[in-house]
Design an enzyme around this catalytic site. Structure first.
Site, PDB file in Angstrom:
ATOM      1  N   ASP A 217       0.857  -1.187   0.000  1.00 25.72           N
ATOM      2  CA  ASP A 217       0.000   0.000   0.000  1.00 25.72           C
ATOM      3  C   ASP A 217       0.888   1.229   0.000  1.00 25.72           C
ATOM      4  O   ASP A 217       1.639   1.472   0.929  1.00 25.72           O
ATOM      5  CB  ASP A 217      -0.886  -0.016   1.250  1.00 25.72           C
ATOM      6  N   SER A 218       0.821   2.019  -1.059  1.00 25.65           N
ATOM      7  CA  SER A 218       1.726   3.158  -1.218  1.00 25.65           C
ATOM      8  C   SER A 218       1.188   4.442  -0.616  1.00 25.65           C
ATOM      9  O   SER A 218       1.772   5.505  -0.812  1.00 25.65           O
ATOM     10  CB  SER A 218       2.012   3.373  -2.711  1.00 25.65           C
ATOM     11  N   SER A 219       0.088   4.396   0.119  1.00 28.08           N
ATOM     12  CA  SER A 219      -0.448   5.615   0.714  1.00 28.08           C
ATOM     13  C   SER A 219       0.499   6.140   1.778  1.00 28.08           C
ATOM     14  O   SER A 219       1.128   5.385   2.506  1.00 28.08           O
ATOM     15  CB  SER A 219      -1.825   5.348   1.326  1.00 28.08           C
ATOM     16  N   SER A 222       2.936   9.754  -1.070  1.00 25.27           N
ATOM     17  CA  SER A 222       2.544  10.590  -2.211  1.00 25.27           C
ATOM     18  C   SER A 222       2.455   9.812  -3.507  1.00 25.27           C
ATOM     19  O   SER A 222       2.919  10.258  -4.550  1.00 25.27           O
ATOM     20  CB  SER A 222       3.518  11.768  -2.353  1.00 25.27           C
ATOM     21  N   SER A 223       1.826   8.655  -3.451  1.00 28.17           N
ATOM     22  CA  SER A 223       1.628   7.896  -4.678  1.00 28.17           C
ATOM     23  C   SER A 223       0.734   8.638  -5.655  1.00 28.17           C
ATOM     24  O   SER A 223       0.933   8.561  -6.873  1.00 28.17           O
ATOM     25  CB  SER A 223       1.039   6.518  -4.363  1.00 28.17           C
ATOM     26  N   SER A 224      -0.251   9.380  -5.157  1.00 28.53           N
ATOM     27  CA  SER A 224      -1.136  10.124  -6.060  1.00 28.53           C
ATOM     28  C   SER A 224      -0.372  11.209  -6.799  1.00 28.53           C
ATOM     29  O   SER A 224      -0.559  11.404  -8.011  1.00 28.53           O
ATOM     30  CB  SER A 224      -2.311  10.733  -5.291  1.00 28.53           C
ATOM     31  N   ALA A 225       0.505  11.921  -6.102  1.00 30.98           N
ATOM     32  CA  ALA A 225       1.314  12.946  -6.764  1.00 30.98           C
ATOM     33  C   ALA A 225       2.277  12.306  -7.762  1.00 30.98           C
ATOM     34  O   ALA A 225       2.513  12.839  -8.850  1.00 30.98           O
ATOM     35  CB  ALA A 225       2.088  13.762  -5.732  1.00 30.98           C
ATOM     36  N   ASP A 268       4.739  17.592  -2.086  1.00 30.13           N
ATOM     37  CA  ASP A 268       4.792  16.311  -2.777  1.00 30.13           C
ATOM     38  C   ASP A 268       5.331  16.463  -4.197  1.00 30.13           C
ATOM     39  O   ASP A 268       6.259  15.764  -4.615  1.00 30.13           O
ATOM     40  CB  ASP A 268       3.402  15.675  -2.822  1.00 30.13           C
TER      41      ASP A 268
END
Length: 502
Positions: A217-219, A222-225, A268
């Site tokens: 789980d990369s949360s 900043s996986s979204s960025a 991020d």
């Protein structure tokens, strides 16, 4: 800058023939034939630029970046190649993209966009504070080819469902409400939204395959960025757009602020787009200036050898949810702005933007009694965290990892007590890390409402510490720990490089 392009040498002054010019003052005269030379003995770095950044002359070990990131890359790329992505990882994503697009593997382009950590500077970027960051040798790979028309077709190694849309549609914020698993296609739509909102001309989409380092789980890192930056770089490459890292920082912020509704700052995106391997990146989120702090060196080592004495631990909690749907994050941003408004009014500076960076520390000291309850705690975190960042920069540059780690742990405590983020599993994980063998310091990674904690650990104890953390976490959170893969529940990482097309 070609390796065969000669440079001029005048005594201890080396001049790289670039625009803007780069001057490197050295302790001893030495002849160089190109950019990929050992730059360990840099004493001063001066960048002469006509671009809208101030010229800088800063004493070692701090490097000040000017406008031309390519110049800085030339000066720092010799500091060691990135361990991520590996050739096999690149080949795998290229083959997946080629299969999706029905093209030859050699036609596939690849973007590498790393995850980031923030050792010091928690929760102050959205208030214009000073933060530190570095990337790690894990992240997002996006293999793609230009589609040749307006269509966008994407598949993910992690999520189900193909994403399909057209760039000639009039994307708006509401288009972020999609039905792929976890809504993973929103970031691709957001990248198109941001580029078009900024007036960029897009004449074709992409066909691509995206894969994140894992499985984990990369949360919190900043996986979204990282995904948003990857899509920006891919669409820019496909459409022959030459966009600077500084502008891409603002474009990715538009994805998260304008498209997804998350009221975060620039930490991020800046870390992902600017970081250099083995350096700590310091970012002034008010002025947007940034600089690299070189790797720690041993005070007693006359050869200035780097201290390869630490690793980065990422310890995952198993707690998951979307930040933009969690009122805790955005409400704390609003509380900081409310505190800034009260302090600015008390300081008779009502024309300033209501951000805590616009309230001088001395004005805060005089008027902080006007803040009550939550607002007082939010402001206390901001000003104490800024102080920790400044102290941490000094500790890092001196190679004092013990002091740097202590400041990280204090940042973690202030995040819990003053910023009031985190939840029981995250706080328990943070406390376990503090007791782990060889750990210099730890704190939440990211906002602290989900995801993981980050720690710096003595490299000699990294394996032992990782094992200790997972075993202890299983005792206090058996259900969450059972959702984690043992081999990736606590990762041992190294510093990484910036996002790039490879």
């Amino acid at each position: 800058m070609s390796q065969n392009h000669p440079v001029l040498v005048k005594g201890p002054l080396t001049i790289f023939p670039t625009k803007p010019k780069i001057y490197i003052y050295r302790s001893k005269p030495r002849q160089y034939s190109g950019a990929r030379n050992n730059l360990q003995n840099i004493q001063f770095l001066y960048i002469e630029s006509k671009q809208p950044f101030k010229n800088s002359l800063i004493t070692h070990p701090v490097i000040k970046l000017g406008y031309s990131d390519k110049v800085l890359l030339a000066a720092t790329e010799n500091m060691g190649g990135s361990s991520w992505p590996t050739a096999s990882e690149v080949d795998r994503v290229k083959r997946s993209a080629a299969s999706l697009a029905g093209c030859d593997v050699d036609e596939v382009r690849v973007v590498a966009s790393p995850y980031r950590i923030c050792p010091l500077g928690a929760h102050i970027d959205h208030q214009g504070g000073t933060v530190t960051a570095m990337t790690v040798n894990k992240g997002i790979l996006l293999g793609f080819i230009p589609s040749g028309d307006s269509k966008v077709v994407l598949q993910s190694a992690q999520f189900k469902g193909a994403v399909q849309f057209r760039i000639d549609n009039n994307l708006c914020k509401e288009d972020g409400e999609v039905h792929e698993e976890c809504g993973w296609g929103r970031l691709a739509r957001g990248a198109v939204f941001a580029l078009k909102s900024a007036g960029k001309s897009l004449y074709q989409g992409i066909i691509g395959f995206v894969d994140g380092s894992g499985p984990f789980d990369s949360s919190g890192i900043s996986s979204s960025a990282a995904v948003g930056v990857a899509y920006l770089l891919a669409f820019e490459s496909a459409n022959d757009l030459n966009i600077s890292p500084s502008e891409n920082i603002q474009l990715d912020r538009m994805i998260e602020n304008g498209f997804l509704g998350l009221k975060n700052g620039i930490l991020d995106q800046s870390a992902i787009l600017l970081s250099q391997k083995k350096c700590l990146t310091c970012i002034d989120c008010k002025s947007k200036d940034y600089k690299f702090i070189l790797p720690p060196i041993s005070n007693g080592n006359s050869n200035n050898e780097e201290l390869e004495s630490y690793k980065i631990l990422l310890a995952f909690s198993g707690v998951k949810h979307a930040l933009s749907s969690k009122p805790g994050y955005n409400s704390r941003v609003a509380e900081c702005q409310e505190a800034a408004t009260i302090l600015l009014e008390a300081s008779r500076r009502t024309s300033a933007e209501p951000l805590l960076c616009n309230v001088a520390p001395e004005d805060y000291a005089v008027h902080k009694e006007k803040l009550k309850d939550n607002l007082a705690r939010r402001a206390e975190h901001y000003y104490s965290e800024n102080s920790r960042v400044l102290a941490g920069l000094k500790a890092w540059s001196c190679g004092n990892l013990e002091d740097f780690g202590r400041l990280m742990s204090e940042s973690g405590l202030s995040s819990i007590v003053n910023y009031e983020c985190g939840c029981e599993p995250m706080i328990q994980l943070y406390e376990i890390l503090l007791k782990a063998p060889g750990v210099f310091g730890a704190r939440f990674s990211g906002a602290g409402f989900r995801g993981c904690c980050v720690a710096l650990v003595d490299s000699k104890f990294a394996e032992k510490a990782a094992s200790y953390v997972f075993e202890e976490y299983k005792k206090v959170q058996p259900d969450l720990a059972a959702q984690l893969e043992e081999e990736t529940a606590v990762l041992i990482c190294e510093s990484g490089d910036r996002a790039r097309l490879i």
